[in-house]
Scaffold this active site. Structure first.
Site, short mmCIF file in Angstrom:
data_model
loop_
_atom_site.label_atom_id
_atom_site.label_comp_id
_atom_site.label_asym_id
_atom_site.label_seq_id
_atom_site.Cartn_x
_atom_site.Cartn_y
_atom_site.Cartn_z
N SER A 114 64.31 -44.80 -3.72
CA SER A 114 64.65 -45.84 -4.68
C SER A 114 65.79 -46.71 -4.16
O SER A 114 66.65 -46.25 -3.39
CB SER A 114 65.07 -45.21 -6.00
OG SER A 114 65.61 -46.19 -6.88
N GLN A 146 60.85 -47.85 -3.32
CA GLN A 146 60.83 -48.40 -4.68
C GLN A 146 61.88 -49.50 -4.77
O GLN A 146 63.08 -49.24 -4.72
CB GLN A 146 61.11 -47.31 -5.71
CG GLN A 146 61.04 -47.83 -7.15
CD GLN A 146 61.41 -46.77 -8.16
OE1 GLN A 146 61.71 -45.64 -7.81
NE2 GLN A 146 61.41 -47.15 -9.43
N LYS A 170 55.05 -50.99 -10.48
CA LYS A 170 55.39 -49.85 -11.32
C LYS A 170 55.94 -50.34 -12.66
O LYS A 170 56.91 -51.08 -12.71
CB LYS A 170 56.44 -48.96 -10.64
CG LYS A 170 56.87 -47.75 -11.46
CD LYS A 170 57.85 -46.90 -10.67
CE LYS A 170 58.29 -45.68 -11.47
NZ LYS A 170 59.21 -46.01 -12.58
N HIS A 177 58.87 -45.94 -17.61
CA HIS A 177 60.16 -45.58 -17.01
C HIS A 177 60.72 -44.30 -17.65
O HIS A 177 61.92 -44.17 -17.88
CB HIS A 177 61.17 -46.73 -17.15
CG HIS A 177 62.17 -46.78 -16.03
ND1 HIS A 177 61.93 -47.45 -14.85
CD2 HIS A 177 63.41 -46.25 -15.89
CE1 HIS A 177 62.98 -47.34 -14.05
NE2 HIS A 177 63.88 -46.60 -14.65
N ARG A 215 63.01 -44.45 -20.76
CA ARG A 215 64.43 -44.78 -20.62
C ARG A 215 64.74 -46.25 -20.90
O ARG A 215 65.91 -46.61 -20.99
CB ARG A 215 64.88 -44.47 -19.18
CG ARG A 215 64.86 -43.02 -18.82
CD ARG A 215 66.15 -42.34 -19.23
NE ARG A 215 67.24 -42.69 -18.32
CZ ARG A 215 68.52 -42.57 -18.63
NH1 ARG A 215 68.88 -42.16 -19.82
NH2 ARG A 215 69.47 -42.89 -17.75
N GLY A 231 56.46 -38.49 -18.18
CA GLY A 231 56.08 -37.37 -19.02
C GLY A 231 55.37 -36.23 -18.32
O GLY A 231 54.96 -35.26 -18.97
N ARG A 267 55.16 -32.96 -16.76
CA ARG A 267 56.00 -31.76 -16.70
C ARG A 267 55.21 -30.51 -16.31
O ARG A 267 55.78 -29.55 -15.82
CB ARG A 267 56.68 -31.51 -18.06
CG ARG A 267 57.57 -32.64 -18.55
CD ARG A 267 58.84 -32.76 -17.71
NE ARG A 267 59.71 -33.82 -18.21
CZ ARG A 267 59.65 -35.09 -17.84
NH1 ARG A 267 58.75 -35.47 -16.94
NH2 ARG A 267 60.48 -35.99 -18.33
N GLY A 326 58.74 -36.90 -11.89
CA GLY A 326 60.08 -37.44 -11.93
C GLY A 326 61.18 -36.42 -12.12
O GLY A 326 61.65 -35.78 -11.18
N ARG A 327 61.57 -36.19 -13.37
CA ARG A 327 62.78 -35.40 -13.64
C ARG A 327 62.72 -33.93 -13.21
O ARG A 327 63.74 -33.39 -12.79
CB ARG A 327 63.12 -35.49 -15.13
CG ARG A 327 63.53 -36.89 -15.53
CD ARG A 327 63.69 -37.04 -17.02
NE ARG A 327 63.68 -38.44 -17.39
CZ ARG A 327 63.53 -38.90 -18.62
NH1 ARG A 327 63.37 -38.04 -19.61
NH2 ARG A 327 63.53 -40.20 -18.87
#
Length: 300
Positions: free
Chosen positions: A2, A24, A159, A183, A186, A223, A225, A244-245
Site C-alpha cells: 500500500s 495499491q 478497488k 474498504h 471504514r 469482511g 474472516r 485484510g485484518r
C-alpha cells in the site's frame, strides 16, 4: 503493498525477492508525484496497479477521532513519500529510507512534539504534507483514468467498486480488474455489505461476459474472516478474495509466523467447508450462486 506503508517501495521489493508484487495506489494530488511512484513501482518489479477509489479523503472515524489516533500525522506510514525523490525535492530534501520507531506511541509522539523535539517536528511536518498529497480530497472522475492507463502498462485494477454501473463503466476505460469493496466498512457508515454489492454486480451480463472472456477479473474484499466467507464470495462470482485484518492480527501476535498461521487456518477452514458442503474443489463452487448458497433476508 500500500501507499500507506511504513517501509519504502524499494525495501519491500528487496524483502519480497522473487515473489509476486502488486501496488495499491492512494492516488496523489499531483501528476509529478504520481509519475514518480509509478516509475519506482515499475523499476522494483511490481506487476499490477490497484487504484484505491474510496479514500480520496479519510472517512469520519469516531474511534480514531476520540483517541486522536493518526499515525500518518506523526510520520508513521508515510515512508513511500519520504523516500520519493520528487516529493522530497519540493522541500529541498533528499529522499530517506527510514524505519519509524516501533511500537508506535501516539501520546509519546505528542509529548515530544510539544517539547520541541526536532526529529518529531520534522516527522509531523512531512506526515501532514503527505496526507495533503495522498488524501487531499481531490476526487477523480472516469476521464482521469486515462492518465494512469497511459502511464502504466501492466494490469490496472480498481478497488472500491460497489455498484453495477461502475463495474460496467470500468470496462469502457480499459480496466483489467475490479475489487468489490467498501474498504472494510471504514469509510462510509451504513454502506451496504460488499457481499450484497458483489451479488448485484455479478447479475450484469456485461460483467459476466467480460469475466468469461478473460477481459475482466473480479476480486472481492471486506469482511473475509473464515472459509465459509470465501466460499460465499466465490459462489457469487468472485475469482479470488483479499484477506485484510486477520493477517494483521496474526502479525501483532506472532510476527511472520503469526501471519503464516492465520493463512493456514483460513485455508484449512475453506478446505473443511468445501468437504462438508459436498464439493471436491473450488470449481464446484465458483460462480455457481444459487446452486451452492441461499440468501436469507432477516426481518426484525
Amino acid at each position: 503493498m500500500s501507499t500507506a506503508s511504513s517501509r519504502s517501495i524499494e525495501e519491500v521489493a528487496a524483502a519480497n525477492g522473487n515473489g509476486h508484487r502488486w501496488y495499491q495506489l492512494y492516488w496523489p494530488r499531483t501528476n509529478d508525484v504520481t509519475l514518480s511512484i509509478l516509475k519506482r513501482v515499475k523499476e522494483n518489479g511490481f506487476t499490477a496497479l490497484v487504484v484505491t477509489l474510496d479514500t480520496m479523503t479519510i472517512g469520519w472515524r469516531p474511534h480514531d477521532l476520540e483517541r486522536a489516533y493518526m499515525p500518518f500525522g506523526h510520520g508513521v506510514g508515510i515512508q513511500v513519500g519520504r523516500s520519493d525523490p520528487v516529493f522530497m525535492a519540493r522541500y529541498g530534501r533528499e529522499p530517506v529510507h527510514e524505519r519509524p520507531d516501533f511500537p508506535y506511541d501516539s501520546e509519546e509522539k505528542d509529548r515530544l512534539f510539544l517539547a520541541g523535539d526536532e526529529k518529531t517536528r520534522e516527522a509531523v511536518f512531512f506526515g501532514t504534507e503527505w496526507l495533503k498529497e495522498c488524501n487531499s480530497g481531490l476526487y477523480r472522475d472516469w476521464e482521469d483514468l486515462k492518465f494512469l492507463r497511459e502511464n502504466w502498462q501492466g494490469p490496472l485494477v480498481l478497488k472500491g467498486i460497489q455498484n453495477v454501473l461502475d463495474a460496467e463503466k470500468a470496462l469502457e476505460y480499459g480496466v483489467d480488474g475490479i475489487v468489490v469493496s467498501n474498504h472494510g466498512g471504514r469509510q462510509v457508515d451504513g454502506a451496504i455489505p460488499s457481499i450484497y454489492a458483489l451479488e448485484n454486480i455479478m447479475k450484469s451480463a456485461k460483467v459476466k461476459g467480460a469475466q468469461a472472456s478473460g477481459k475482466l477479473t473480479v476480486l472481492f474484499d471486506s469482511g473475509i474472516r473464515t472459509g465459509p466467507d470465501i466460499l460465499k464470495a466465490l459462489a457469487l462470482g468472485a475469482q479470488a478474495v483479499l484477506l485484510g485484518r486477520p493477517w494483521v492480527y496474526g502479525l501483532i501476535v506472532g510476527g511472520e509466523a503469526g501471519v503464516e498461521q492465520v493463512i493456514r487456518h483460513t485455508l484449512g477452514d475453506l478446505d473443511t467447508t468445501l468437504g462438508l458442503a459436498g464439493c471436491k474443489s473450488l470449481n464446484d463452487v465458483q460462480g455457481k450462486g444459487d446452486a451452492v448458497i441461499t440468501k436469507l433476508d432477516f426481518i426484525p
